[in-house]
Motif scaffolding. Sequence first.
Motif, PDB file in Angstrom:
ATOM      1  N   ILE A 136      12.736   9.643   4.399  1.00  0.00           N
ATOM      2  CA  ILE A 136      11.861   9.743   5.582  1.00  0.00           C
ATOM      3  C   ILE A 136      12.478   9.057   6.788  1.00  0.00           C
ATOM      4  O   ILE A 136      12.057   9.274   7.914  1.00  0.00           O
ATOM      5  CB  ILE A 136      10.442   9.178   5.326  1.00  0.00           C
ATOM      6  CG1 ILE A 136      10.491   7.760   4.758  1.00  0.00           C
ATOM      7  CG2 ILE A 136       9.646  10.093   4.451  1.00  0.00           C
ATOM      8  CD1 ILE A 136       9.151   7.061   4.810  1.00  0.00           C
ATOM      9  N   VAL A 172       0.833  16.439  -5.473  1.00  0.00           N
ATOM     10  CA  VAL A 172       0.653  15.390  -4.461  1.00  0.00           C
ATOM     11  C   VAL A 172       0.565  14.024  -5.140  1.00  0.00           C
ATOM     12  O   VAL A 172       0.118  13.920  -6.280  1.00  0.00           O
ATOM     13  CB  VAL A 172      -0.631  15.618  -3.600  1.00  0.00           C
ATOM     14  CG1 VAL A 172      -0.525  16.847  -2.759  1.00  0.00           C
ATOM     15  CG2 VAL A 172      -1.869  15.661  -4.462  1.00  0.00           C
ATOM     16  N   GLY A 173       1.013  12.997  -4.421  1.00  0.00           N
ATOM     17  CA  GLY A 173       0.966  11.641  -4.963  1.00  0.00           C
ATOM     18  C   GLY A 173      -0.436  11.073  -4.871  1.00  0.00           C
ATOM     19  O   GLY A 173      -1.245  11.494  -4.046  1.00  0.00           O
ATOM     20  N   ARG A 203       0.810   8.768  -1.466  1.00  0.00           N
ATOM     21  CA  ARG A 203      -0.280   9.694  -1.129  1.00  0.00           C
ATOM     22  C   ARG A 203       0.112  10.735  -0.085  1.00  0.00           C
ATOM     23  O   ARG A 203      -0.508  11.781   0.019  1.00  0.00           O
ATOM     24  CB  ARG A 203      -1.495   8.917  -0.606  1.00  0.00           C
ATOM     25  CG  ARG A 203      -2.069   7.949  -1.597  1.00  0.00           C
ATOM     26  CD  ARG A 203      -3.433   7.516  -1.160  1.00  0.00           C
ATOM     27  NE  ARG A 203      -4.365   8.621  -1.187  1.00  0.00           N
ATOM     28  CZ  ARG A 203      -5.047   8.998  -2.249  1.00  0.00           C
ATOM     29  NH1 ARG A 203      -4.896   8.368  -3.379  1.00  0.00           N
ATOM     30  NH2 ARG A 203      -5.887  10.006  -2.199  1.00  0.00           N
ATOM     31  N   ARG A 204       1.139  10.434   0.717  1.00  0.00           N
ATOM     32  CA  ARG A 204       1.531  11.393   1.761  1.00  0.00           C
ATOM     33  C   ARG A 204       2.534  12.421   1.261  1.00  0.00           C
ATOM     34  O   ARG A 204       2.957  13.298   1.992  1.00  0.00           O
ATOM     35  CB  ARG A 204       2.129  10.636   2.948  1.00  0.00           C
ATOM     36  CG  ARG A 204       1.098   9.854   3.716  1.00  0.00           C
ATOM     37  CD  ARG A 204       1.752   8.923   4.672  1.00  0.00           C
ATOM     38  NE  ARG A 204       2.541   7.945   3.954  1.00  0.00           N
ATOM     39  CZ  ARG A 204       3.560   7.278   4.467  1.00  0.00           C
ATOM     40  NH1 ARG A 204       3.939   7.497   5.696  1.00  0.00           N
ATOM     41  NH2 ARG A 204       4.207   6.381   3.756  1.00  0.00           N
ATOM     42  N   TRP A 220       0.785  -1.231   0.000  1.00  0.00           N
ATOM     43  CA  TRP A 220       0.000   0.000   0.000  1.00  0.00           C
ATOM     44  C   TRP A 220       0.824   1.291   0.000  1.00  0.00           C
ATOM     45  O   TRP A 220       0.265   2.374  -0.139  1.00  0.00           O
ATOM     46  CB  TRP A 220      -0.911   0.012   1.230  1.00  0.00           C
ATOM     47  CG  TRP A 220      -1.609  -1.292   1.427  1.00  0.00           C
ATOM     48  CD1 TRP A 220      -1.296  -2.248   2.359  1.00  0.00           C
ATOM     49  CD2 TRP A 220      -2.682  -1.827   0.664  1.00  0.00           C
ATOM     50  NE1 TRP A 220      -2.125  -3.320   2.225  1.00  0.00           N
ATOM     51  CE2 TRP A 220      -2.993  -3.094   1.190  1.00  0.00           C
ATOM     52  CE3 TRP A 220      -3.429  -1.350  -0.423  1.00  0.00           C
ATOM     53  CZ2 TRP A 220      -4.008  -3.901   0.673  1.00  0.00           C
ATOM     54  CZ3 TRP A 220      -4.431  -2.151  -0.931  1.00  0.00           C
ATOM     55  CH2 TRP A 220      -4.710  -3.398  -0.387  1.00  0.00           C
ATOM     56  N   VAL A 221       2.118   1.189   0.219  1.00  0.00           N
ATOM     57  CA  VAL A 221       2.932   2.397   0.386  1.00  0.00           C
ATOM     58  C   VAL A 221       4.003   2.460  -0.698  1.00  0.00           C
ATOM     59  O   VAL A 221       4.507   1.431  -1.129  1.00  0.00           O
ATOM     60  CB  VAL A 221       3.610   2.373   1.784  1.00  0.00           C
ATOM     61  CG1 VAL A 221       4.424   3.606   2.016  1.00  0.00           C
ATOM     62  CG2 VAL A 221       2.549   2.233   2.866  1.00  0.00           C
ATOM     63  N   LYS A 222       4.325   3.664  -1.163  1.00  0.00           N
ATOM     64  CA  LYS A 222       5.328   3.825  -2.219  1.00  0.00           C
ATOM     65  C   LYS A 222       6.632   4.350  -1.616  1.00  0.00           C
ATOM     66  O   LYS A 222       6.836   5.560  -1.515  1.00  0.00           O
ATOM     67  CB  LYS A 222       4.819   4.806  -3.290  1.00  0.00           C
ATOM     68  CG  LYS A 222       3.506   4.417  -3.921  1.00  0.00           C
ATOM     69  CD  LYS A 222       3.680   3.322  -4.924  1.00  0.00           C
ATOM     70  CE  LYS A 222       2.343   2.931  -5.513  1.00  0.00           C
ATOM     71  NZ  LYS A 222       2.356   1.622  -6.156  1.00  0.00           N
ATOM     72  N   THR A 223       7.481   3.444  -1.174  1.00  0.00           N
ATOM     73  CA  THR A 223       8.810   3.840  -0.704  1.00  0.00           C
ATOM     74  C   THR A 223       9.851   2.909  -1.324  1.00  0.00           C
ATOM     75  O   THR A 223       9.511   1.825  -1.773  1.00  0.00           O
ATOM     76  CB  THR A 223       8.943   3.753   0.826  1.00  0.00           C
ATOM     77  OG1 THR A 223       8.663   2.418   1.244  1.00  0.00           O
ATOM     78  CG2 THR A 223       8.029   4.684   1.551  1.00  0.00           C
ATOM     79  N   LEU A 252      10.567   8.194   0.625  1.00  0.00           N
ATOM     80  CA  LEU A 252       9.145   8.285   0.270  1.00  0.00           C
ATOM     81  C   LEU A 252       9.051   8.845  -1.146  1.00  0.00           C
ATOM     82  O   LEU A 252       9.519   9.948  -1.412  1.00  0.00           O
ATOM     83  CB  LEU A 252       8.410   9.212   1.248  1.00  0.00           C
ATOM     84  CG  LEU A 252       6.895   9.293   1.064  1.00  0.00           C
ATOM     85  CD1 LEU A 252       6.216   8.047   1.603  1.00  0.00           C
ATOM     86  CD2 LEU A 252       6.332  10.507   1.769  1.00  0.00           C
TER      87      LEU A 252
END
Lengths: 271, 166
Positions: free
Chosen positions: A163, A196-197, A178-179, A132-135, A173
């Motif tokens: 980050i 924004v992402g 999205r953040r 779920w996260v883009k890092t 990040l």
Amino acid sequence: MWKRRLKGRKNTVILILIFLVGFTLMTADSKRSDGAYFFETFFLWVVSPIQSVFTSTLDSIEEVYDHYFLLVDASKENVQLKNQLNTLAREKHLLQEEVRRLTRIGRLNEYQTLKSGKSVVATVVGKDATQWVKTVFIDKGTDDGVHENLAVITDAGVVGHVIQAGLNSSKVLLLADRRSAVDTLFRKSRVPGVVVGLGTDTCEMKYVPVTAEVKAGDWVLSSGLGGVFPKGLVVGRVLSVIQSKQGLFQEIQIAPGADFSRLEEVLVLLP
Amino acid sequence: MPGLILFAYGIILFSVQTSLMDKLAISGVMPDLALIATVFCAITLSAGRGFAAGCVIGLAQDCLSGGLLGVNTLSKSLIAHTFCQLKGKILVEGVVPLFVFLLIASIFDSLVFYGSTLLLFQNPPSLESFLSSMPIYVVYNAIVGPFLILFFNRNFQWWSRKLQSS
């Protein structure tokens, strides 16, 4: 007596503990300003060397698969010649891969010279452990001067920002998360906005007034506000613009300059 | 010794998850090895160890992710606890039951993620984008998971025999 009671309610106690620990961690994480907890640094420190080995092995396998096997199929008739050819071809492709890598690093170094700031070249060694996260993980950490909130770029554009920094690896990040939010402006019209992402391959540019002239293909640059990204870095290009009749702002889709699915080497801009 | 072996497996698991899994992504969605390993530990190890394994796997996944710390600890601990309780009451062996369990576990895991980001993030993912990737995530885990669990099980039994004989 109380022990027996507790035993009867073991499941309830465990469930309460799970929620308590989970929400404590989440609350502590959402309130924290910077720095990593010791267990985060520990896991990064343990996994990053193995990650590097896996990534480089995978690259080598891909390289062999892409070139070596194709050449084997192409020269079936002469076994001896084929072997020589394959050995030479493999060496050639390894060298070509090295040349490509050095070219990429060279481009980053040129960029570094142009920007005349301090920076460090890092290799992307892994992606996020969840869906779920883009890092991404890079192989440079506090030992190399990398710390939180430093900009990460390629010659094609902004990648994201650090980050969390461990001793010899860091978490970045991506702009697509999205953040992520970057203060930007259009290269031509100088109209400001915030990119924004969306958690996908594209980003959105917010707060651009309906009166501003924007068209597909316009370049978007970092404005230098916000303190993370220096002014003038390529963020992306406008993909599409929707002007609603009622809204105050335009809906602008941005294609990031950097290709996040093919990140290999990146530049971390040091202060 | 078994603890060390599990630790080594954990490192390999997370290295594979963070470096190789994106090559197997379908529409940007990749299987969650941590979730599969949690279900495996919960149904293979004793109740206490299975639950502890779930907590550690969740925490490690949180640390190796840029997301909110604690989300995976919460979901994996709950999944491990639930399966530790269930395994004595219902059949948990074979591809079909594992498929169903992983389907349920994946739905639960994604709902915990969505719920917690909705509660704690200023810019949570839209329901539309979440619903577009969740079914692929759920089905992908449920299809890949049973075979991986069978593979983990074989490895586990091999190590158990080896440790018993030595």
